[in-house]
Design an enzyme around this catalytic site. Sequence first.
Site, PDB file in Angstrom:
ATOM      1  N   HIS A 171       0.866  -1.186   0.000  1.00  0.00           N
ATOM      2  CA  HIS A 171       0.000   0.000   0.000  1.00  0.00           C
ATOM      3  C   HIS A 171       0.900   1.233   0.000  1.00  0.00           C
ATOM      4  O   HIS A 171       1.961   1.227   0.649  1.00  0.00           O
ATOM      5  CB  HIS A 171      -0.852   0.080   1.280  1.00  0.00           C
ATOM      6  CG  HIS A 171      -2.142  -0.680   1.242  1.00  0.00           C
ATOM      7  ND1 HIS A 171      -2.645  -1.334   2.353  1.00  0.00           N
ATOM      8  CD2 HIS A 171      -3.060  -0.862   0.262  1.00  0.00           C
ATOM      9  CE1 HIS A 171      -3.802  -1.898   2.041  1.00  0.00           C
ATOM     10  NE2 HIS A 171      -4.077  -1.630   0.779  1.00  0.00           N
ATOM     11  N   CYS A 264      -2.169   3.262   8.915  1.00  0.00           N
ATOM     12  CA  CYS A 264      -3.206   2.310   8.487  1.00  0.00           C
ATOM     13  C   CYS A 264      -4.375   2.289   9.458  1.00  0.00           C
ATOM     14  O   CYS A 264      -5.494   1.951   9.084  1.00  0.00           O
ATOM     15  CB  CYS A 264      -2.663   0.894   8.435  1.00  0.00           C
ATOM     16  SG  CYS A 264      -1.238   0.672   7.411  1.00  0.00           S
TER      17      CYS A 264
HETATM   18  N1  ARG Z   1      -3.897  -6.913   6.588  1.00  0.00           N
HETATM   19  C1  ARG Z   1      -4.297  -5.703   5.930  1.00  0.00           C
HETATM   20  C2  ARG Z   1      -4.253  -5.888   4.424  1.00  0.00           C
HETATM   21  O1  ARG Z   1      -3.396  -6.591   3.943  1.00  0.00           O
HETATM   22  C3  ARG Z   1      -3.439  -4.560   6.360  1.00  0.00           C
HETATM   23  C4  ARG Z   1      -3.856  -3.236   5.824  1.00  0.00           C
HETATM   24  C5  ARG Z   1      -2.941  -2.132   6.195  1.00  0.00           C
HETATM   25  N2  ARG Z   1      -3.476  -0.885   5.787  1.00  0.00           N
HETATM   26  C6  ARG Z   1      -2.812   0.077   5.143  1.00  0.00           C
HETATM   27  N3  ARG Z   1      -3.424   1.185   4.901  1.00  0.00           N
HETATM   28  N4  ARG Z   1      -1.588  -0.097   4.703  1.00  0.00           N
HETATM   29  O2  ARG Z   1      -5.065  -5.360   3.698  1.00  0.00           O
END
Ligand code: ARG
Length: 269
Positions: A171, A264
Amino acid sequence: MVPQSLFPNGRWLLCEPKYFDVTYEINPWMSLKRTPERTRAQQQWQALHHTLIRLGAWVEYVDPLPKQPDMVFTANAGLVIGKRCILTRFKHAERQGEEAGYRTWFEQQGYEVVVAKSGFFEGEGDALFAGTTLFVGCGFRTDPAVEGELKQLSGAKELVMCELSNSYFYHLDTCFCPLDAERALVYPGAFSSTSLARMAKYIRLIEIPEADARRFACNMVPLGKRVVVPAGCSATYELLAKEGFEAAPVELDEYMKAGGAAKCLCLRL
Ligand code: ARG
């Protein structure tokens, strides 16, 4: 609703970690063999929550849904521009059940809820404003096909697609964080070289070392001149200090087991 002006450090959406867990593996940090420790995770979330409030943020809460262990990561709820929310369309089936919960919250709060029809879009996790320029991460979750639609829906003056090339930084908010309209922290090893060169044309990039990036240093929440950052990233705290920002470290390693940290866990409203 609370007037924005009363809270210069913004309004933020959080979700209590009631059901937080690792029950599937959709990024390289997640392992069913390394699940979070419940009490510690609760304490770490409370510390983050407290720090945000202490630094002058206003906090709102969306109800956690059972069997949605990643809903605590509200950055992925959508992207908010004024009274409009571009709701997330998750790539993985495991997280798609969160969408209804987020939609209900935004609708009840009187937001206009829209969706990008042209592809997956994982909200502020992959879309960060610096002034009127919107940086959008693609390559792992958000579909590059959403570019035109996102520009139109968000009203961004410029939209810069950023191609992510390292699956540990899946991300945009795991490897890039605008401090203001002029400068951003970045972990260069997360991007294709053409993307990095393009990003540098729009904003001054301050590079952080790999060791800090792996402790989610870029996953920080700037609140005025203070920045909520994961613990143990001292090189990054020094870089921040040179730019006139003060780091407020929070221990968040239980959330790193799911692939997330400070940014996040909250969504700018
Ligand atoms: N386990 C989640 C996923 O893989 C974590 C999300 C983390 N969020 C972020 N905005 N980076 O989607």
